[in-house]
Design a protein around this motif. Structure first.
Motif, PDB file in Angstrom:
ATOM      1  N   HIS A 125       0.811  -1.222   0.000  1.00 38.55           N
ATOM      2  CA  HIS A 125       0.000   0.000   0.000  1.00 38.55           C
ATOM      3  C   HIS A 125       0.846   1.274   0.000  1.00 38.55           C
ATOM      4  N   THR A 126       1.679   1.465   1.020  1.00 34.95           N
ATOM      5  CA  THR A 126       2.347   2.761   1.196  1.00 34.95           C
ATOM      6  C   THR A 126       3.182   3.147  -0.006  1.00 34.95           C
ATOM      7  N   ARG A 128       3.075   2.252  -2.961  1.00 36.35           N
ATOM      8  CA  ARG A 128       2.351   2.299  -4.223  1.00 36.35           C
ATOM      9  C   ARG A 128       1.495   3.559  -4.373  1.00 36.35           C
ATOM     10  N   VAL A 129       1.346   4.329  -3.292  1.00 40.59           N
ATOM     11  CA  VAL A 129       0.581   5.568  -3.366  1.00 40.59           C
ATOM     12  C   VAL A 129       1.363   6.591  -4.184  1.00 40.59           C
ATOM     13  N   ASP A 130       0.644   7.346  -5.009  1.00 42.77           N
ATOM     14  CA  ASP A 130       1.296   8.374  -5.817  1.00 42.77           C
ATOM     15  C   ASP A 130       2.004   9.380  -4.918  1.00 42.77           C
ATOM     16  N   ALA A 132       4.400   8.947  -2.953  1.00 44.28           N
ATOM     17  CA  ALA A 132       4.852   8.443  -1.651  1.00 44.28           C
ATOM     18  C   ALA A 132       6.364   8.375  -1.588  1.00 44.28           C
ATOM     19  N   LEU A 206       4.791  10.339   2.214  1.00 39.06           N
ATOM     20  CA  LEU A 206       3.417  10.222   2.683  1.00 39.06           C
ATOM     21  C   LEU A 206       3.328   9.137   3.748  1.00 39.06           C
ATOM     22  N   GLN A 207       2.279   9.218   4.589  1.00 36.34           N
ATOM     23  CA  GLN A 207       2.106   8.278   5.705  1.00 36.34           C
ATOM     24  C   GLN A 207       3.392   8.207   6.538  1.00 36.34           C
TER      25      GLN A 207
END
Length: 584
Positions: A125-126, A128-130, A132, A206-207
């Protein structure tokens, strides 16, 4: 003078409108610039001239405060996980009933499962986020470090397989946790090795908080696994020493529950238990190094969370013909060291005191010669660095800071053993040639550690040599003089020349050659100084002077604390020397 908000904002938007072909990284930087410009413009409309600089920096301060808060919370998580792990490891060793190794392994299973879940979440998930992962730290996770991680990871998985087979033989009288933990750890090692191989260079944007917590959990899990492995391997070596030495001052009070059950009360259900026990104990050094490598790489990723940098790659090349003398001399030392280890293990295991004294004499003579040669080579390298005009690396670099911190911190383990040995030998009156050799070896080791740390710290903070552009060679100078029109056809790139001409073109300066020879020699010497203690040579226990002066319990604590750090120091020095060699 006041800010003109509409003009600034329109300029920013027009710039953004013309950037349809920008990459994700450029979009992210443009958005940041646009937001900060609008913030400053809006604040400038309502603020006084004296207050506008403070208003412009308020957003930056808020970001820094959030980053520091995230680092602080994740650090506290790591600290609490580590402290609880230390308590359980200590309790499983010194308490015979209330705290067993099963309690420790249940805690380890919980940590390993949580870390594996977060690793899968990051991968699925992390990352793979645009936007990130827009930046990569080119210094983090070099290929040789990741290759070492894979090698140690494979050996760790083999160790877990041998453990499973071994504890299956005692399943009728042992806790099932001792079978579950190696199985879970093998899965964890496979998943984590893949994760660190692919994502060691990531600078997550991100995150950030979740990523910081996950990386600190990864760091703490690896350190607790490392402490457990070091404790178990040290207890094994202590028990072997106790079996060989029939002295009265034995380490009473140790709980041996980390090993298998007492063979008198619990019999193995298959005949291969002894074979698999010896096999997985020989693989402990690789598992110990794997946990430390993974911890270091997780720490660098944690420091890189939220970090923005320009991608900069130093194309460092290693050519075998650059160095000759250093590798040859190092291989000679390596072969002699391996032969010494075999002779030492065979002679020390015998009950004959003369054989043991002979083994100690051979060991210390070889160690003194090796350390002396390393000190001379390191001193030569330090002198070359004084003559070197290369600039020092500027700017923050988590990888370099960690390298230096690990070198200095890990060397304290060997310093501790050396100084305890020096005091013990001097207090006993330096009786016998073995004690004299022990004293000389300890003093020379202290000198060598100081010189090598200085050499590595200087080398890691120097910029790489700048390679000159690819030279060209004229095929026939007379033809060019007679016919200038044929100049283009007579120019040959250097990479198209025969090997012998290429070697002549790529000759190094004498300073670079000496540095590479020194690094290659020291690298191989540190490998053998890692192998000898990692695979069971414990002259500190076989020579009774330390246990006689400080009593056995104190001496065991000193050796078992200092030895793992000394082993890690040698292995970490190998990685650092390889980097210095490439940069030279």
């Amino acid at each position: 003078m006041r800010w003109h908000a509409p003009q600034k904002a329109s300029g920013s938007y027009s710039c953004s409108a013309n950037s349809s072909n920008m990459t994700a990284k450029e979009d992210f930087e443009a958005n940041d610039s646009q937001i900060s410009t609008i913030q400053v413009a809006t604040q400038g409309e309502t603020a006084q001239n004296a207050d506008s600089p403070a208003s412009a920096h308020s957003g930056v301060k808020k970001m820094e405060r959030g980053r520091n808060w995230g680092w602080l919370l994740s650090g506290y998580i790591s600290l609490n996980v580590l402290l609880l792990g230390i308590v359980l490891v200590s309790g499983s060793v010194f308490n015979g009933t209330q705290i067993s190794s099963s309690h420790l392994q249940i805690y380890l299973i919980l940590l390993v499962v949580l870390t594996t879940i977060w690793t899968v979440y990051y991968k699925a998930h992390t990352c793979r986020v645009d936007s990130a992962v827009l930046y990569k730290d080119s210094h983090a996770g070099p290929v040789w470090l990741r290759a070492g991680l894979v090698l140690f990871g494979v050996c760790s998985v083999l160790m877990d397989i041998f453990k499973i087979v071994y504890y299956v033989g005692y399943v009728h009288c042992e806790s099932a946790v001792k079978i579950v933990f190696p199985a879970v750890q093998a899965v964890f090692v496979i998943v984590q090795t893949y994760f660190l191989w692919v994502h060691a260079k990531d600078c997550v944007q991100l995150q950030k908080r979740i990523t910081r917590y996950g990386l600190m959990l990864t760091l703490s899990t690896n350190l607790v696994v490392w402490m457990t492995a070091v404790t178990e391997e040290s207890l094994h070596q202590t028990i072997l020493t106790e079996d060989f030495n029939s002295s009265s001052n034995t380490p009473h009070g140790f709980n041996l529950s980390l090993r298998a059950s007492d063979p008198v009360h619990c019999k193995c259900i298959h005949e291969y238990c002894d074979v698999f026990e010896k096999a997985f104990y020989y693989l402990y050094p690789f598992n110990i190094e794997y946990s430390l490598f993974a911890s270091a790489m997780a720490y660098v990723m944690w420091k890189n969370v939220g970090r923005q940098m320009d991608e900069h790659h130093d194309h460092l090349r290693f050519r075998l013909w650059d160095v000759v003398v250093g590798p040859v001399a190092g291989l000679i030392v390596l072969v002699v060291g391996l032969a010494t280890l075999v002779v030492y293990d065979l002679d020390v295991s015998k009950a004959d005191p003369n054989k043991k004294e002979y083994a100690l004499t051979i060991y210390y003579v070889v160690n003194i010669v090796t350390i002396t040669l390393m000190s001379i080579a390191t001193l030569s390298g330090c002198i070359i660095f004084q003559l070197d005009k290369r600039e020092h690396v500027s700017g923050k670099n988590p990888t370099r800071s960690l390298d230096v911190g690990l070198l200095v911190g890990a060397s304290l383990g060997q310093f501790l053993i050396c100084y305890f040995t020096i005091v013990a030998v001097l207090a006993s009156g330096v009786k016998g040639h073995v004690n004299g050799l022990t004293l000389a070896s300890s003093i020379l080791t202290v000198i060598q550690l100081c010189l090598q740390n200085s050499f590595l710290i200087k080398g890691l903070h120097r910029k790489p040599f700048k390679e000159t552009p690819t030279p060209t060679v004229f095929a026939n100078a007379r033809v060019i003089q007679r016919d200038p029109d044929r100049r283009n056809s007579s120019i040959v790139p250097a990479h198209a020349l025969p090997i012998t001409l290429t070697l002549l073109q790529g000759r190094l300066s004498w300073k670079r050659r000496i540095l590479k020879e020194v690094c290659a020699f020291l690298l191989i010497c540190n490998v053998i100084l890692w192998i000898i203690p990692a695979f069971g040579a414990r002259p500190q226990f076989d020579n009774p002077v330390g246990s006689y002066i400080f009593e056995f319990k104190t001496w065991v604590a000193v050796v078992n604390i200092g030895m793992p750090f000394g082993i890690f120091y040698r292995m970490h020095s190998v990685a650092s020397l390889f980097e210095v060699c490439l940069a030279s």
